[in-house]
Design an enzyme around this catalytic site. Structure first.
Site, PDB file in Angstrom:
ATOM      1  N   GLY A   7       0.824  -1.211   0.000  1.00 30.94           N
ATOM      2  CA  GLY A   7       0.000   0.000   0.000  1.00 30.94           C
ATOM      3  C   GLY A   7       0.845   1.242   0.000  1.00 30.94           C
ATOM      4  O   GLY A   7       2.050   1.192  -0.238  1.00 30.94           O
ATOM      5  N   ASN A   8       0.222   2.371   0.246  1.00 32.53           N
ATOM      6  CA  ASN A   8       0.968   3.628   0.316  1.00 32.53           C
ATOM      7  C   ASN A   8       0.343   4.524   1.384  1.00 32.53           C
ATOM      8  O   ASN A   8      -0.654   4.158   1.997  1.00 32.53           O
ATOM      9  CB  ASN A   8       1.002   4.307  -1.055  1.00 32.53           C
ATOM     10  N   ARG A   9       0.927   5.678   1.587  1.00 36.15           N
ATOM     11  CA  ARG A   9       0.556   6.498   2.745  1.00 36.15           C
ATOM     12  C   ARG A   9      -0.497   7.551   2.447  1.00 36.15           C
ATOM     13  O   ARG A   9      -0.706   8.458   3.246  1.00 36.15           O
ATOM     14  CB  ARG A   9       1.825   7.167   3.297  1.00 36.15           C
ATOM     15  N   SER A  10      -1.174   7.444   1.327  1.00 33.57           N
ATOM     16  CA  SER A  10      -2.171   8.475   1.023  1.00 33.57           C
ATOM     17  C   SER A  10      -3.348   8.405   2.000  1.00 33.57           C
ATOM     18  O   SER A  10      -3.899   7.335   2.263  1.00 33.57           O
ATOM     19  CB  SER A  10      -2.686   8.274  -0.402  1.00 33.57           C
TER      20      SER A  10
END
Ligand code: CTP
Length: 412
Positions: free
Chosen positions: A210-213
């Site tokens: 995933g990512n940190r958005s």
């Protein structure tokens, strides 16, 4: 120069005390403020406090100083009406056009921008009745600020807190700065699609890439588009933010799901804004069961495959003639050079470029960016609330739609 005239409506909630600080910020920065508390607000903070801080007489009823016709005059003369805190009851009365006290009369006679800063218990905020009232008010052009999450009256916590006075004040200043333009529903009749959040690509049933958005910028785009009169489809990937009232929200998890939802919604849209952080790669396979570690055995490398580039695809295959396609670019180095190259590569109409990294952009409430347009124009938006950047993006999109001579909203 005349001082901007602000009407501060205050409702009966424990957060009424915070409105004193808001009032001070207004008066100290050269605004002329008329406080209009409801009768129940006066049970929390008394009339002398409002009168002393504002320098004006204060009343909550239409029966005082009748010869001055206050129920009409106060609203007519205002440059801005802000109601903070706004209770569920006040939102309901405003949505239904009731006029049973001075504040609701003022709301009916005001022709200036109106901002509501709601504060109430989470259950009341989430109740369908309140959701519909907020959607009605937004549809009519009022600005409804999302309440903050935190400690509520008593021991409980949740969404429903009045945002800090500084945040409400900033929102008011932004609306005042746009002047009468703030009331122009320049996206009325338009349908826009916004993607928000970050995709998650599963490795096994419990793990993902995933990512940190956080989704905050995409949600700010949705709220501002609603306030400007647009019909909004928000495709939200793994966000924990409350649905903006009035938007159609489609929840997705992976890049593939996001692609399907966005392409479907884009079919009749005037503009698509890809604010989501989409994973470029996904694991080639998804383990059926949880991947276990084995003693003495090195972990296997994870093979990745490319995800579709949704923004590039939308840009090539415009679903409606004149549709505007916009993207965001998160960069850590050579921000502008990378952004310019990406704009060309993706083929979109505009690209909002911002620098990301430690403490920048992700999860914060503010952002700064440069809006790059395919025609070469570049607009720097200084650091400010994500709503501010969102409004500048819509300004650019509205201008692009109009320059295409497309006066006819999609589907209309
Ligand atoms: N985007 C997309 N589909 C992808 C990846 C990104 O639609 N598979 C969109 C994002 O929503 C954003 C824009 O493309 O609007 C740019 O995203 P970014 O991650 O900065 O670009 P990348 O294509 O990943 O480029 P690079 O790997 O070179 O940074």
């Amino acid at each position: 120069m005349n001082k901007p005239r602000v009407v501060l409506g205050v409702c009966g909630g424990i957060a009424a005390y915070k409105a004193c600080e808001l009032l001070r910020r207004f008066t100290e920065s050269g605004h002329d403020v008329q406080v209009v508390p409801t009768a129940s607000a006066l049970r929390f903070v008394g009339e002398p406090t409002w009168a002393a801080l504002s320098g004006h007489r204060v009343s909550s009823e239409v029966w005082e100083s009748v010869h001055e016709v206050p129920h009409v005059r106060i609203g007519q003369a205002a440059d801005l009406v802000v109601v903070a805190p706004a209770t569920a009851d006040l939102l309901a009365r405003a949505a239904h056009g009731l006029a049973d006290d001075l504040l609701t009369n003022t709301l009916l006679t005001a022709r200036c921008p109106v901002i509501f800063a709601p504060a109430m218990h989470t259950e009341m905020w989430e109740h369908p009745a309140t959701r519909e009232n907020v959607a009605t008010l937004r549809r009519r052009g009022a600005f409804v600020i999302e309440p903050a999450v935190g400690r509520l009256t008593g021991a409980d916590t949740g969404r429903g807190r009045l945002p800090e006075p500084g945040a409400v004040f900033d929102a008011c200043r932004r609306v005042l700065a746009r002047g009468p333009r703030a009331l122009e529903p320049d996206l009325a009749g338009r349908h826009v699609v916004i993607s928000a959040g970050g995709t998650r690509e599963p490795l096994d049933p419990v793990r993902y890439l995933g990512n940190r958005s956080s989704g905050k910028q995409g949600y700010a785009l949705a709220r501002t588009a609603l306030a400007r009169g647009a019909g909004v489809t928000l495709v939200a990937a793994n966000t924990e933010l409350p649905d903006p009232a009035g938007a159609e929200v489609v929840r997705v998890g992976t890049a593939e799901e996001l692609r399907e939802a966005v392409v479907k919604a884009a079919a009749g849209a005037d503009a698509v804004v890809m604010a989501a952080a989409v994973a470029d790669f996904r694991p080639a396979g998804r383990a059926q069961g949880k991947i276990k570690k084995r003693e003495g055995v090195d972990p296997e490398a994870v093979a990745l495959v490319r995800n579709p580039d949704i923004l590039a695809e939308l840009s090539v295959r415009r679903a409606t003639p004149g549709q505007v396609v916009a993207g965001f670019a998160a960069e850590t180095d050579d921000v502008l050079a990378n952004g310019r190259a990406k704009l060309v590569r993706k083929g979109c109409d505009l690209l909002v470029v911002n620098e990301v990294g430690d403490g920048l952009a992700f999860g914060t409430d503010g952002n700064e960016a440069v809006i790059l347009e395919a025609g070469g124009a570049e607009t720097r938006v200084p650091y400010g609330p994500k709503e501010e950047l969102a409004d500048r993006v819509w300004d650019t999109i509205v201008r692009t739609l109009e320059s295409r001579g497309d006066q006819q909203p999609a589907g209309g």
